[in-house]
Design a protein around this motif. Structure first.
Motif, PDB file in Angstrom:
ATOM      1  N   UNK A   1       0.839  -1.199   0.000  1.00 25.53           N
ATOM      2  CA  UNK A   1       0.000   0.000   0.000  1.00 25.53           C
ATOM      3  C   UNK A   1       0.873   1.247   0.000  1.00 25.53           C
ATOM      4  N   UNK A   2       1.908   1.236   0.838  1.00 21.37           N
ATOM      5  CA  UNK A   2       2.787   2.407   0.912  1.00 21.37           C
ATOM      6  C   UNK A   2       3.465   2.656  -0.439  1.00 21.37           C
ATOM      7  N   UNK A   3       3.788   1.568  -1.141  1.00 22.78           N
ATOM      8  CA  UNK A   3       4.445   1.726  -2.437  1.00 22.78           C
ATOM      9  C   UNK A   3       3.510   2.312  -3.485  1.00 22.78           C
ATOM     10  N   UNK A   4       2.198   2.280  -3.191  1.00 23.59           N
ATOM     11  CA  UNK A   4       1.238   2.824  -4.138  1.00 23.59           C
ATOM     12  C   UNK A   4       0.968   4.292  -3.860  1.00 23.59           C
ATOM     13  N   UNK A   5       1.915   4.947  -3.255  1.00 21.25           N
ATOM     14  CA  UNK A   5       1.818   6.379  -3.025  1.00 21.25           C
ATOM     15  C   UNK A   5       0.690   6.742  -2.059  1.00 21.25           C
ATOM     16  N   UNK A   6       0.507   5.872  -1.067  1.00 29.96           N
ATOM     17  CA  UNK A   6      -0.455   6.138  -0.001  1.00 29.96           C
ATOM     18  C   UNK A   6       0.357   6.283   1.289  1.00 29.96           C
ATOM     19  N   UNK A   7       0.026   7.265   2.104  1.00 28.86           N
ATOM     20  CA  UNK A   7       0.726   7.416   3.375  1.00 28.86           C
ATOM     21  C   UNK A   7      -0.286   7.518   4.496  1.00 28.86           C
ATOM     22  N   UNK A   8       0.166   7.249   5.711  1.00 30.63           N
ATOM     23  CA  UNK A   8      -0.751   7.173   6.844  1.00 30.63           C
ATOM     24  C   UNK A   8      -0.085   7.799   8.063  1.00 30.63           C
ATOM     25  N   UNK A   9      -0.799   8.698   8.707  1.00 27.60           N
ATOM     26  CA  UNK A   9      -0.362   9.224   9.999  1.00 27.60           C
ATOM     27  C   UNK A   9      -1.310   8.631  11.031  1.00 27.60           C
ATOM     28  N   UNK A  10      -0.781   7.713  11.839  1.00 28.68           N
ATOM     29  CA  UNK A  10      -1.633   6.924  12.721  1.00 28.68           C
ATOM     30  C   UNK A  10      -2.146   7.736  13.898  1.00 28.68           C
ATOM     31  N   UNK A  11      -3.321   7.324  14.409  1.00 27.68           N
ATOM     32  CA  UNK A  11      -3.852   7.943  15.610  1.00 27.68           C
ATOM     33  C   UNK A  11      -3.011   7.560  16.823  1.00 27.68           C
ATOM     34  N   UNK A  12      -2.284   6.428  16.698  1.00 29.06           N
ATOM     35  CA  UNK A  12      -1.489   5.951  17.815  1.00 29.06           C
ATOM     36  C   UNK A  12      -0.041   6.368  17.587  1.00 29.06           C
ATOM     37  N   UNK A  13       0.201   7.647  17.884  1.00 29.67           N
ATOM     38  CA  UNK A  13       1.470   8.264  17.562  1.00 29.67           C
ATOM     39  C   UNK A  13       2.647   7.516  18.186  1.00 29.67           C
TER      40      UNK A  13
END
Lengths: 357, 558
Positions: B349-361
């Motif tokens: 998923x990350x390689x598909x140009x998707x990024x995530x900032x998690x709620x659980x920092x």
């Protein structure tokens, strides 16, 4: 076979005891020429009487959710101190054995209390903490008996000191107390080839009944509550730390008495001052695990079955090694290997199950 | 029957200078069902923690105000203290021991016992050694179960009981306490099926009929209207209003719950001439994230928009991003820019140009003991092979490139630190969050999931974080799915806001929709059918054009 899944579940739950039963049978078959069955049976009876008390002392902390008490080594040291005191006084006989147990109890309470305080600060990491604590306690034990005994702590009985008068001898002969309980009420079977130490087994039976009774008191129910969920116990108004402390105290005291029984059982009679206690933890723990206990669940029957299987393997493994490979050492190696392997596998299984659940 | 069972007066509480309760008054009469409603963070849990004497209250400096139970002033110092005064709590997550039987659970820590030899010998110290009186345990548990109308076998183990029955075991336990005066039900229907919930509400009514005061905490407004005699609405730590059942309507309560002034939107314009397509397409997404289950979400996110995802805690809004990123088991169809995304393969998923900032920092978002620069560049190095020297398995991190990039980010994001090598653990919450954002932005994603970006972040940093999101959206055209418990901030920056309740999207509203519509969707889709305010797709496209945005941006000249 309509209930196949539950049959498989049953098999899965009892995999370890079944595996060991198979190993034992294979070992007995391989060693059949080296040892007569009744001699084997007699040997196993002796070893049951020797080890069961120690193994049973592990149950209470498991029920309290503290896992396998590797800190039982500390109880074992207290038991040895009790024996040293009795040897120093030069007492002998059944009374001396009882005195050794009585001396060990206050020591176990003090050091068990310290253990409990530490484990209450290391919730969830009781096993590794207990194990390392045992190594540390071993250092303290050695300092007291190798350096301080003699010059600082004067002894009445010079015979149990090393030649230069500093430190206890490497081995102490327990002639005064060894075998006294086993010989108290001994029943012979098969023309004396099996000697059944009734008094020892009565004491063990008393402990089993006592454990059963205790787990059904208010205090025992608190123990089981804490063992299942500390948070719920706390919310329900149970003093979690006190209950856990109680579990470790009971285990340490029983471990001390168990060590005395172990050292003074028929065929032992000599205490390796600096090493007898070291193996107690892993071996007792391996035995209860072989019986099917886990880190979170242990019963009296697990202890009995496990001790039986583990020590049958202990007896037959060297003989089978001799018969099959022509070398006793392979069997010796094998039983050491098995003891640690079963602990490792059980801990891994526990980690795997708790991550899944 | 009008003497109050519970009176709270002027209850104030702050955690580390952060005021969470600012003078709450509450009165619950005996035999009354009193509903306490409010958004997450309105102060319901804190109020209950105070009433129940939870350690977290006293460890953080206690509280102000007075509590009276049955006319006597009480300061509950521990849970057992509160219980001794007749306060019972039916918890949202069950406080049951699965390995015990129903009766053992009902009688937990209050087991009837009878003396035996050992306990007699020890006298007053022997109480712990008394044998359990199993017969009385069984009888009294039976009586408690009968009192709430449960025909459950009291000797069955709790493990394996249906969830609904577990709830009743908890209630039986509270009812069994001799002095039960006040029962607090904390979101009791959250985990129940509809018929189980109805049964529960009936039981609550029956208990109230027996003279027990009931404080009912929930966000399901239809249930409130069905059983509550009076309703108190909390908002931002204060009582927003009190309503009697006679004059209560769902709309009125919803408005009281949300009611705050529309935050000022002052957003920069979008560059013109973009033709938006669908950036993310979700169809029947189901995510097994414990506590935040997603139960079938269909959603289209337009390219270049900021989509807000709102909802109460535990309703599944957080599960969507976690499921798409493959952090929890998920099923369904997920497509980004038209091509399907593999589920459960986070690296893919990350390689598909998707990024995530998690709620659980702290657990998921950061390597706390690593430096700021490692945290910022690490994912890009791992996923995209950037910041590396050499190639193949022996590539080394390009320390100087990482340092330069980190320094640029620290400046751009205004990360307050001692330097790029400082361990992230030592940073404040807001600066940690900026590091998370910096890492996500370093990936230069076309689709960015951001969950709870302002949780635990101080006010100044909050604005900066939101500003950064808007900036990357406007400058790079990054599509952003912004999940937050704070509706106000969603309304501040989002183009549309999807409201999640019970694991599904209940509706999508424009950010300037009235409070009452948000309140209704929050409360579990009671608005379905009567709403009609869901935003049609073409109007979203229109909104993405510069002029539609300009409508809310008076300072903009295009």
């Amino acid at each position: 076979m309509r209930r196949a899944p539950s049959a498989r579940g049953l098999l899965g739950q009892n995999l370890v005891p079944l595996l060991f039963a198979a190993l034992c049978i294979a070992g007995i078959v391989a060693a059949r020429d080296a040892i007569a069955l009744e001699i084997l049976a007699g040997d196993i009876v002796t070893r049951l009487g020797r080890n069961l008390f120690l193994v049973l002392s592990l149950i209470v902390p498991v029920v309290a959710g503290m896992g396998l008490n590797f800190g039982i080594v500390i109880g074992a040291m207290c038991g040895q101190v009790g024996l040293i005191l009795v040897e120093n006084a030069g007492w002998s006989g059944l009374g001396a054995l009882g005195a050794a147990m009585l001396f060990s109890i206050p020591l176990s309470l003090v050091f068990g209390g310290l253990t409990g305080r530490l484990l209450n600060r290391a919730k969830g990491k009781e096993m590794i903490t207990g194990m390392i604590l045992a190594f540390f306690a071993n250092g303290v034990y050695q300092m007291i008996f190798l350096l301080l005994t003699g010059p600082v702590i004067p002894l009445h009985n010079q015979k149990i000191l090393l030649d230069d008068g500093i430190g206890l001898a490497n081995t102490i002969d327990l002639a005064g107390t060894a075998g006294k309980l086993d010989h108290l009420l001994r029943i012979s079977f098969l023309g004396g080839r099996i000697q059944f130490p009734l008094a020892t087994f009565l004491l063990i039976a008393l402990l089993c009944l006592g454990l059963r009774w205790y787990l059904r008191t208010r205090s025992g129910q608190q123990l089981r509550t804490v063992g299942q969920d500390m948070h719920v116990a706390e919310i329900s108004g149970i003093g979690v730390d006190r209950v856990r402390m109680r579990a470790i105290l009971i285990s340490t005291v029983l471990g001390g008495i168990g060590q005395i029984l172990w050292l003074t059982s028929t065929g032992m009679g000599t205490m390796n001052t600096y090493s007898s206690h070291e193996q107690v933890g892993p071996y007792a723990i391996a035995a209860i695990l072989v019986g099917g206990a886990t880190v979170t669940h242990a019963t009296i029957w697990h202890a009995i079955l496990g001790t039986l299987l583990f020590h049958t393997l202990f007896v037959v493994a060297p003989l089978a090694g001799q018969a099959v490979f022509g070398a006793v050492q392979i069997g010796e190696y094998f039983r050491e290997f098995v003891a640690y392997a079963v602990i490792g596998v059980t801990l891994a299984l526990h980690a795997w199950k708790s991550r899944r659940g | 029957m009008s003497n109050p069972a519970l009176v709270l007066r002027g209850i104030r509480k702050s955690y580390y200078g952060n005021v969470v309760l600012q003078g709450v008054d509450l009165e619950v009469r005996a035999g009354e069902i009193h509903a306490l409603v409010g958004e997450n963070g309105a102060g319901k849990s804190t109020l209950m923690n105070i009433l129940f004497g939870m350690p977290v209250i006293h460890e953080t400096g206690g509280f102000e105000g007075t509590i009276e139970l049955g006319g006597t002033p009480v300061v509950p110092a521990t849970p057992s203290d509160a219980m001794a005064h007749g306060v019972g709590m039916v918890h949202q997550e069950f406080m049951l021991l699965p390995g015990f039987t129903v009766a053992e659970n009902i009688k937990l820590a209050r087991e009837p016992s009878k003396p035996n030899v050992a306990s007699r010998v020890l006298g007053p110290w022997g109480r712990g050694l008394e044998s359990l009186d199993l017969k009385r345990m069984k009888q009294e548990s039976r009586a408690a179960l009968d009192r709430i109308g449960m025909s459950l076998d009291e000797w069955r183990p709790v493990a394996g009981l249906p969830v609904g029955h577990m709830q009743f075991v908890e209630i039986a336990r509270e009812v069994d306490k001799e002095n039960a005066r006040l029962l607090v039900f904390d979101e009791p229907t959250a985990v129940l099926t509809e018929s189980e919930a109805e049964e529960l509400l009936a039981t609550m009514k029956a208990l109230a009929g027996q003279g027990i005061a009931i404080l009912f905490i929930t966000h399901r407004l239809d249930e409130v209207l069905a059983v509550a005699d009076r309703i108190t609405v909390l908002r931002d730590g204060a009582v927003a209003g009190r309503v009697d059942r006679a004059d209560a309507t769902v709309e009125k309560i919803a408005e009281l719950m949300i009611g705050r002034a529309l935050p000022e939107r002052n957003l920069p314009p979008r560059p013109e001439g973009r033709t938006p397509g669908v950036a993310l397409h979700l169809q029947n997404l189901v995510v097994e994230m414990p506590g935040e289950e997603v139960r079938g979400v269909d959603l289209d996110v337009q390219e270049g928009e900021i989509l807000g995802v709102a909802g109460l805690a535990g309703q599944g809004k957080l599960g969507i991003a976690n499921g798409v990123l493959g952090l929890f088991p998920a099923t369904g169809t997920v497509e980004t820019s038209g091509s399907p995304l593999p589920l459960g393969d986070t690296l893919g998923v990350l390689k598909r140009s998707v990024a995530f900032v998690s709620e659980d920092r702290r657990q998921v978002g950061l390597l706390l003991d690593e430096s700021i620069e490692t945290n910022i560049a690490g994912t890009a190095a791992h996923v995209q092979g950037r910041f590396l020297k050499g190639s193949g398995p022996f590539a080394l991190l390009d320390k100087s490139a990482i340092r330069a990039h980190a320094e640029r980010m620290i400046e751009e994001f205004d990360i307050r630190c001692q330097g790029p090598t400082q361990a992230v653990r030592r940073l404040s919450g807001g600066n940690q969050q900026k590091v998370c954002l910096a890492r996500a932005f370093t990936l230069e994603p076309s689709l960015l999931f951001v969950s709870e970006p302002t949780r635990g972040v101080d006010v100044g940093a909050k604005d900066r974080v939101l500003q950064l999101l808007v900036q990357v959206n406007r400058e790079r055209g990054t599509t952003i799915v912004l999940t937050s418990s704070e509706l106000a901030e969603l309304r501040q920056v989002s183009d549309r806001i999807a409201v999640v309740s019970e694991g599904r999207i209940q509706g999508i509203l424009p950010p300037d929709a009235p409070d009452v519509e948000f309140g209704l969707l929050f409360a579990g889709g009671t608005a379905a059918g009567r709403g009609g305010d869901a935003v049609p797709q073409d109007s979203v496209s229109a909104r993405l054009d510069g002029d539609a945005v300009g409508r809310r941006d008076p300072g903009e000249g295009s």
